[in-house]
Enzyme design. Sequence first.
Site, PDB file in Angstrom:
ATOM      1  N   HIS A  48       5.666  -1.392   0.448  1.00 28.02           N
ATOM      2  CA  HIS A  48       4.921  -0.643  -0.582  1.00 28.02           C
ATOM      3  C   HIS A  48       3.634  -0.093  -0.017  1.00 28.02           C
ATOM      4  O   HIS A  48       2.585  -0.690  -0.195  1.00 28.02           O
ATOM      5  CB  HIS A  48       4.615  -1.564  -1.758  1.00 28.02           C
ATOM      6  CG  HIS A  48       4.299  -0.852  -3.030  1.00 28.02           C
ATOM      7  ND1 HIS A  48       3.025  -0.489  -3.399  1.00 28.02           N
ATOM      8  CD2 HIS A  48       5.098  -0.437  -4.036  1.00 28.02           C
ATOM      9  CE1 HIS A  48       3.047   0.092  -4.589  1.00 28.02           C
ATOM     10  NE2 HIS A  48       4.296   0.131  -4.990  1.00 28.02           N
ATOM     11  N   ILE A  54      -0.288   0.740  -0.459  1.00 23.41           N
ATOM     12  CA  ILE A  54      -0.943   0.702  -1.766  1.00 23.41           C
ATOM     13  C   ILE A  54      -0.564  -0.618  -2.428  1.00 23.41           C
ATOM     14  O   ILE A  54       0.616  -0.972  -2.499  1.00 23.41           O
ATOM     15  CB  ILE A  54      -0.486   1.882  -2.664  1.00 23.41           C
ATOM     16  CG1 ILE A  54      -0.834   3.229  -2.027  1.00 23.41           C
ATOM     17  CG2 ILE A  54      -1.077   1.760  -4.071  1.00 23.41           C
ATOM     18  CD1 ILE A  54      -2.312   3.526  -1.906  1.00 23.41           C
ATOM     19  N   GLY A  57       0.521  -2.000  -8.754  1.00 22.27           N
ATOM     20  CA  GLY A  57      -0.139  -2.207 -10.037  1.00 22.27           C
ATOM     21  C   GLY A  57       0.293  -3.483 -10.735  1.00 22.27           C
ATOM     22  O   GLY A  57      -0.521  -4.169 -11.356  1.00 22.27           O
ATOM     23  N   VAL A  58       1.576  -3.815 -10.631  1.00 23.67           N
ATOM     24  CA  VAL A  58       2.048  -5.041 -11.288  1.00 23.67           C
ATOM     25  C   VAL A  58       1.384  -6.279 -10.685  1.00 23.67           C
ATOM     26  O   VAL A  58       1.165  -7.263 -11.393  1.00 23.67           O
ATOM     27  CB  VAL A  58       3.590  -5.180 -11.253  1.00 23.67           C
ATOM     28  CG1 VAL A  58       4.245  -4.079 -12.054  1.00 23.67           C
ATOM     29  CG2 VAL A  58       4.120  -5.189  -9.839  1.00 23.67           C
ATOM     30  N   GLU A  62      -0.825  -9.051 -12.634  1.00 26.74           N
ATOM     31  CA  GLU A  62      -0.526 -10.473 -12.454  1.00 26.74           C
ATOM     32  C   GLU A  62      -1.773 -11.239 -12.010  1.00 26.74           C
ATOM     33  O   GLU A  62      -2.033 -12.351 -12.473  1.00 26.74           O
ATOM     34  CB  GLU A  62       0.603 -10.662 -11.436  1.00 26.74           C
ATOM     35  CG  GLU A  62       0.872 -12.106 -11.056  1.00 26.74           C
ATOM     36  CD  GLU A  62       1.362 -13.004 -12.194  1.00 26.74           C
ATOM     37  OE1 GLU A  62       1.125 -14.226 -12.121  1.00 26.74           O
ATOM     38  OE2 GLU A  62       1.974 -12.479 -13.150  1.00 26.74           O
TER      39      GLU A  62
END
Length: 148
Positions: A48, A54, A57-58, A62
């Site tokens: 990723h 990057i 976002g998840v 979390e």
Amino acid sequence: MMDVVQIQKILPHRYPFLLVDRVVSCEKEQAIEAYKNVSISEPIFEGHFPGHPIYPGVMIIEGMAQAGGILAFESMSEDDQDATQNKVVYFMSIDKCKFRNPVRPGDRLVYRLGVIKHKGSIWVLDGKAYVDDKLVAEAELKAMIVDK
């Protein structure tokens, strides 16, 4: 205020999914500030994205939730805190989630959460994540403390 060893006494998460390195401040029933140092050596960056890393976002959300879990556990009475080994925090909902700016390796991701509502084992938190005091993500998180 709280290092990663102390955090591991509260949260069940472990590498590579423990996403809070340090708690800077914690006001019971009110707010918490914690952070994660984002490193290029994290396994998530293998995919990723190769050549353009990057932080997902998840994972930011979390990390906010884990900081919120610390706040919830630290807000318990001392007797209840002894029972945290048998408890876990579950997401109930994630609302009003927005991602504002990308997070990259080398960033310090600061989580700031405030309590919107707390009743019994249910917590509603306003979560914001920052890099260099710039808002990168925000969400309203609802969670419940349950037995394992």
